[in-house]
Design an enzyme around this catalytic site. Structure first.
Site, short mmCIF file in Angstrom:
data_model
loop_
_atom_site.label_atom_id
_atom_site.label_comp_id
_atom_site.label_asym_id
_atom_site.label_seq_id
_atom_site.Cartn_x
_atom_site.Cartn_y
_atom_site.Cartn_z
N CYS A 1 0.86 -1.19 0.00
CA CYS A 1 0.00 0.00 0.00
C CYS A 1 0.89 1.24 0.00
O CYS A 1 1.91 1.27 0.70
CB CYS A 1 -0.88 -0.02 1.26
SG CYS A 1 -1.93 1.43 1.45
N HIS B 1 -8.99 -3.82 -1.89
CA HIS B 1 -8.06 -3.05 -1.07
C HIS B 1 -8.52 -1.58 -1.00
O HIS B 1 -8.57 -0.99 0.08
CB HIS B 1 -6.66 -3.15 -1.69
CG HIS B 1 -5.60 -2.35 -1.00
ND1 HIS B 1 -4.57 -2.93 -0.29
CD2 HIS B 1 -5.41 -1.01 -0.91
CE1 HIS B 1 -3.80 -1.96 0.21
NE2 HIS B 1 -4.28 -0.78 -0.16
N HIS C 1 -10.18 1.01 2.11
CA HIS C 1 -9.72 2.35 2.50
C HIS C 1 -10.90 3.28 2.77
O HIS C 1 -10.83 4.15 3.65
CB HIS C 1 -8.88 2.98 1.38
CG HIS C 1 -7.41 2.67 1.46
ND1 HIS C 1 -6.63 3.00 2.54
CD2 HIS C 1 -6.58 2.06 0.58
CE1 HIS C 1 -5.38 2.61 2.32
NE2 HIS C 1 -5.32 2.03 1.14
ZN ZN Z 1 -3.73 1.17 0.21
#
Ligand code: ZN
Length: 171
Positions: free
Chosen positions: A90, A132, A136
């Site tokens: 990330c 992913h 967030h």
């Molecule tokens: Zn991320």
């Protein structure tokens, strides 16, 4: 324009992002800046909270899978396929990677920059990136999904990034 990418430890990354009610010039500018920032850092995806804007928008582009450039506003996931374990990282966690279980296929629904609602079935790394980035928007970070053993291995690195993030440092 490049935007600063917040680091793990910054509390904005833990907020639940708000729905976008209209595609304003500011939203278009945000999406363009996020794509520029994502490409600059060689990322596959970037969510608005990572640039300090707690709105439900993410951008992504997975070169390995045919440069499928996407701007997803108010995204939701429908159907999920079987789970698979995949390596992940990330932009808010420089130098940190680990294996996360994700659905190998997902159907995603989102609004594009023209305001149209779209639906798309994605697989592989694109499906992984979608999940992913969606995380967030709910303040969930990929390290939350790592095994206890992996987190123990990464403890010192995570502590170092968190300290930088808490001080408001960014990349
Ligand atoms: Zn991320």
């Amino acid at each position: 324009m490049l935007r600063n990418v917040l680091l793990f430890g910054d509390e904005i990354l833990r907020r639940k992002a708000a729905e976008i009610s209209a595609i304003t010039p500011e939203v278009r500018r945000l999406a363009a800046d996020m794509l520029e920032t994502m490409y600059y850092h060689d990322g596959l995806g970037l969510a608005a909270p990572q640039v300090g804007v707690p709105l439900r928008l993410f951008v992504m582009d997975v070169p390995r899978e045919g440069h499928d450039k996407l701007v997803c506003i108010n995204p939701v996931v429908g159907e999920r396929g079987p789970m698979r374990r995949m390596d992940e990282g990330c932009l808010s966690f420089p130098g940190v990677t680990g294996t996360v279980a994700r659905a190998a296929e997902v159907t995603i629904e989102f609004t594009d920059l023209s305001g149209a609602r779209r639906s798309r079935k994605v697989a592989g790394v694109t499906a992984q990136a979608v999940q992913h980035e969606l995380d967030h928007l709910d303040g969930v970070l990929f390290v939350d999904r790592l095994s206890v053993a992996r987190k123990a291995v990464l403890a010192a690195k995570l502590r170092a990034v968190r300290q930088r993030g808490r001080r408001g440092e960014h990349r």
